[in-house]
Design an enzyme around this catalytic site. Structure first.
Site, PDB file in Angstrom:
ATOM      1  N   HIS A   7      -2.517  -2.420 -15.262  1.00 21.35           N
ATOM      2  CA  HIS A   7      -2.833  -3.196 -14.060  1.00 21.35           C
ATOM      3  C   HIS A   7      -1.651  -4.118 -13.789  1.00 21.35           C
ATOM      4  CE1 HIS A   7      -5.395  -5.608 -11.280  1.00 21.35           C
ATOM      5  NE2 HIS A   7      -4.686  -6.632 -11.759  1.00 21.35           N
ATOM      6  N   ILE A   8      -1.156  -4.139 -12.566  1.00 22.26           N
ATOM      7  CA  ILE A   8      -0.050  -5.029 -12.248  1.00 22.26           C
ATOM      8  C   ILE A   8      -0.550  -6.262 -11.501  1.00 22.26           C
ATOM      9  CG2 ILE A   8       1.765  -3.277 -12.305  1.00 22.26           C
ATOM     10  CD1 ILE A   8       1.701  -3.215  -9.239  1.00 22.26           C
ATOM     11  N   THR A   9       0.054  -7.401 -11.844  1.00 20.70           N
ATOM     12  CA  THR A   9      -0.270  -8.655 -11.171  1.00 20.70           C
ATOM     13  C   THR A   9       0.937  -9.577 -11.252  1.00 20.70           C
ATOM     14  OG1 THR A   9      -1.949 -10.394 -10.946  1.00 20.70           O
ATOM     15  CG2 THR A   9      -1.217  -9.869 -13.187  1.00 20.70           C
ATOM     16  N   ARG A  48     -10.162  -1.280   1.240  1.00 21.85           N
ATOM     17  CA  ARG A  48     -10.842  -0.990  -0.029  1.00 21.85           C
ATOM     18  C   ARG A  48     -12.126  -1.813  -0.181  1.00 21.85           C
ATOM     19  NH1 ARG A  48      -7.024   1.443  -4.191  1.00 21.85           N
ATOM     20  NH2 ARG A  48      -8.200   0.336  -5.803  1.00 21.85           N
ATOM     21  N   GLU A 155      -6.407   6.562 -10.256  1.00 18.96           N
ATOM     22  CA  GLU A 155      -6.805   5.222 -10.684  1.00 18.96           C
ATOM     23  C   GLU A 155      -7.986   5.242 -11.651  1.00 18.96           C
ATOM     24  OE1 GLU A 155      -7.198   2.203  -7.549  1.00 18.96           O
ATOM     25  OE2 GLU A 155      -6.191   3.594  -6.180  1.00 18.96           O
TER      26      GLU A 155
END
Length: 202
Positions: A7-9, A48, A155
């Site tokens: 997960h990117i943040t 989304r 995903e």
């Protein structure tokens, strides 16, 4: 079959994640009124929030925390190039690494998709016996993905939240950022390994 996920943040979101001991879905974060440094496309995030999920806990994709099945994702390339909603590049983006089995132990309402979850024709799958159908080695982890951009964006999605204790590593681009992250998590009860992985970036 357990599979590594990422997960990117932005690092600016890490303090809030530590305070709440979890990663919230976009929907839940909005309801809680939490500040967030958005690095994605705002119009896709809004879409989304409305796109329906017909497996796991139902609801919408925006109610799930998204992970890719690889670091160095297609979205990270978009961030690297800059887009209308975020122009600051990839250098302060973190990869939060876990695996499918670890997250599912604390959150049973999970599913995965065969391509980018926002696409109309993405298959939503909550039968994890089928996860081997993803070609993780030859396609999803491939460095050059122009010919299978959609498949690389498959995903893993976990309903509402992902517990901080399930994060096993934090991947960063530089040692300087690793030092910043290490300082931020110093007082946290759970301290994932901080690793410098420039190969996870563009």
């Amino acid at each position: 079959m357990t599979v590594k996920i990422s997960h990117i943040t932005h690092i600016d979101n890490l303090a809030s994640i530590l305070e709440h001991s979890c990663l919230w879905s976009d929907s839940k974060r909005i309801k809680l009124g939490l500040a967030n440094q958005n690095i994605g496309y705002s119009h896709i995030k809004k879409r989304r929030l409305l796109r329906l999920v017909n497996v796991a806990a139902g609801g919408t994709i925006g109610q799930y925390v998204p992970f890719n099945f690889c670091p160095r994702s297609v979205m990270l390339f978009v961030i690297h190039k800059g887009h209308p909603d975020f122009q600051d590049g990839q250098d302060r983006v973190l990869h939060l690494i876990s695996d499918t089995d670890t997250i599912r132990l604390s959150n049973q309402q999970c599913f995965f998709t065969d391509i980018h979850a926002d696409l109309d024709y993405a298959e939503q799958i909550d039968d994890f016996d089928r996860i081997g159908e993803l070609d993780i080695q030859r396609i999803i982890n491939e460095k050059y993905w122009q010919d299978f951009k959609e498949e690389k964006q498959a995903e893993f999605l976990a309903f509402e939240s992902v517990q901080w204790v399930t994060i096993q590593q934090i991947g960063v681009k530089t040692q300087a950022l690793a030092d910043e992250v290490s300082a931020l998590i110093q007082t946290a009860q759970h301290k994932p390994e901080v690793v410098v992985r420039p190969q996870w970036y563009y």
